[in-house]
Scaffold this motif. Structure first.
Motif, PDB file in Angstrom:
ATOM      1  N   ILE A   1      44.311  24.014  36.043  1.00 36.68           N
ATOM      2  CA  ILE A   1      44.278  25.175  36.927  1.00 36.68           C
ATOM      3  C   ILE A   1      43.025  25.979  36.615  1.00 36.68           C
ATOM      4  O   ILE A   1      42.534  25.968  35.490  1.00 36.68           O
ATOM      5  CB  ILE A   1      45.548  26.059  36.803  1.00 36.68           C
ATOM      6  CG1 ILE A   1      45.830  26.421  35.344  1.00 36.68           C
ATOM      7  CG2 ILE A   1      46.737  25.401  37.454  1.00 36.68           C
ATOM      8  CD1 ILE A   1      46.990  27.375  35.164  1.00 36.68           C
ATOM      9  N   GLU A   2      42.543  26.653  37.631  1.00 36.22           N
ATOM     10  CA  GLU A   2      41.343  27.472  37.487  1.00 36.22           C
ATOM     11  C   GLU A   2      41.512  28.694  38.371  1.00 36.22           C
ATOM     12  O   GLU A   2      42.100  28.612  39.451  1.00 36.22           O
ATOM     13  CB  GLU A   2      40.125  26.664  37.936  1.00 36.22           C
ATOM     14  CG  GLU A   2      38.810  27.330  37.669  1.00 36.22           C
ATOM     15  CD  GLU A   2      37.653  26.422  38.000  1.00 36.22           C
ATOM     16  OE1 GLU A   2      36.944  26.740  38.972  1.00 36.22           O
ATOM     17  OE2 GLU A   2      37.468  25.401  37.306  1.00 36.22           O
ATOM     18  N   LYS A   3      41.019  29.821  37.889  1.00 33.27           N
ATOM     19  CA  LYS A   3      41.101  31.054  38.665  1.00 33.27           C
ATOM     20  C   LYS A   3      39.855  31.882  38.404  1.00 33.27           C
ATOM     21  O   LYS A   3      39.474  32.072  37.247  1.00 33.27           O
ATOM     22  CB  LYS A   3      42.345  31.846  38.276  1.00 33.27           C
ATOM     23  CG  LYS A   3      42.476  33.170  39.013  1.00 33.27           C
ATOM     24  CD  LYS A   3      43.725  33.920  38.584  1.00 33.27           C
ATOM     25  CE  LYS A   3      43.823  35.253  39.246  1.00 33.27           C
ATOM     26  NZ  LYS A   3      44.546  35.243  40.490  1.00 33.27           N
ATOM     27  N   GLN A   4      39.249  32.365  39.459  1.00 35.95           N
ATOM     28  CA  GLN A   4      38.153  33.313  39.328  1.00 35.95           C
ATOM     29  C   GLN A   4      38.778  34.691  39.167  1.00 35.95           C
ATOM     30  O   GLN A   4      39.612  35.089  39.979  1.00 35.95           O
ATOM     31  CB  GLN A   4      37.260  33.282  40.568  1.00 35.95           C
ATOM     32  CG  GLN A   4      36.515  31.985  40.730  1.00 35.95           C
ATOM     33  CD  GLN A   4      35.560  31.723  39.580  1.00 35.95           C
ATOM     34  OE1 GLN A   4      34.863  32.618  39.114  1.00 35.95           O
ATOM     35  NE2 GLN A   4      35.561  30.493  39.087  1.00 35.95           N
ATOM     36  N   TYR A   5      38.399  35.385  38.104  1.00 35.41           N
ATOM     37  CA  TYR A   5      39.024  36.669  37.818  1.00 35.41           C
ATOM     38  C   TYR A   5      37.970  37.632  37.311  1.00 35.41           C
ATOM     39  O   TYR A   5      37.420  37.433  36.226  1.00 35.41           O
ATOM     40  CB  TYR A   5      40.133  36.477  36.777  1.00 35.41           C
ATOM     41  CG  TYR A   5      40.968  37.695  36.555  1.00 35.41           C
ATOM     42  CD1 TYR A   5      42.029  38.002  37.392  1.00 35.41           C
ATOM     43  CD2 TYR A   5      40.692  38.563  35.508  1.00 35.41           C
ATOM     44  CE1 TYR A   5      42.795  39.119  37.195  1.00 35.41           C
ATOM     45  CE2 TYR A   5      41.447  39.689  35.302  1.00 35.41           C
ATOM     46  CZ  TYR A   5      42.500  39.965  36.150  1.00 35.41           C
ATOM     47  OH  TYR A   5      43.267  41.087  35.961  1.00 35.41           O
ATOM     48  N   ARG A   6      37.658  38.626  38.117  1.00 33.99           N
ATOM     49  CA  ARG A   6      36.678  39.647  37.743  1.00 33.99           C
ATOM     50  C   ARG A   6      35.372  39.064  37.216  1.00 33.99           C
ATOM     51  O   ARG A   6      34.851  39.468  36.176  1.00 33.99           O
ATOM     52  CB  ARG A   6      37.281  40.612  36.734  1.00 33.99           C
ATOM     53  CG  ARG A   6      38.458  41.366  37.277  1.00 33.99           C
ATOM     54  CD  ARG A   6      39.015  42.328  36.274  1.00 33.99           C
ATOM     55  NE  ARG A   6      40.167  43.016  36.847  1.00 33.99           N
ATOM     56  CZ  ARG A   6      40.942  43.834  36.177  1.00 33.99           C
ATOM     57  NH1 ARG A   6      40.702  44.090  34.917  1.00 33.99           N
ATOM     58  NH2 ARG A   6      41.966  44.410  36.766  1.00 33.99           N
TER      59      ARG A   6
END
Length: 172
Positions: free
Chosen positions: A8-13
């Motif tokens: 899983i990957e998430k762009q966060y700030r």
């Protein structure tokens, strides 16, 4: 039973959070962060998952939880002393509960059905007592949200101490 695993990957700030999700369909999953804070982990269980298993739903939830893990770590890093005091107060209590649970496991050997039922109830109540004590400590130290788990707190403190608190020694 099967276990599905995916990244899983998430762009966060402005930061890319990466992790691994392991799923036991239809309702249990565990995420483990790989970047930026390797080793943070959280497990979840969907209650009453009557609508059926959806890998897409779990992927979305896992990405969201990855962001929450990052936020919790940042909170702990920012207010390290308060969280460290909480953990130092929590660990002796947790150790005591674990000792009591080990006594139950030993006593369970050779117990009849009636005693086993009572021992099961006792074990459940010990677990409940430990959770309630942890939440009482969160309240005592003014820590919100109450979704922080003891395992995330322990892992975060360990990572902070390894990376930020303990001095690094260079060998020349």
């Amino acid at each position: 039973m099967r276990i599905e695993t995916f990244k899983i990957e998430k762009q966060y700030r402005g930061i890319t959070l990466e992790g691994t999700c392991r799923v036991i369909p239809p309702s249990t999953y565990m995420i483990t962060m790989e970047k930026p804070y390797k080793g943070l982990a959280k497990a979840e269980y969907f209650h009453n998952n009557d609508s059926g298993y959806s890998i897409e739903n779990i992927k979305g939830r896992a990405q969201w939880e990855l962001g929450r893990l990052y936020e919790q770590f940042q909170d702990i890093l920012y207010d390290y002393d308060k969280y460290k005091k909480l953990l130092d107060e929590w660990l002796p209590y947790e150790e005591k509960v674990q000792q009591l649970k080990e006594e139950v496991a030993t006593f369970r050997q050779g117990a009849d059905a009636e005693k086993t039922a009572l021992l099961d109830f006792h074990s459940e109540m010990l677990e409940r007592d430990a959770k309630e004590h942890f939440y009482d400590l969160l309240d005592k130290y003014g820590i919100m949200p109450l979704s922080l788990s003891p395992s995330v707190l322990q892992a975060s403190i360990r990572l902070i101490e390894e990376e930020f608190v303990k001095p690094k020694i260079e060998i020349i």
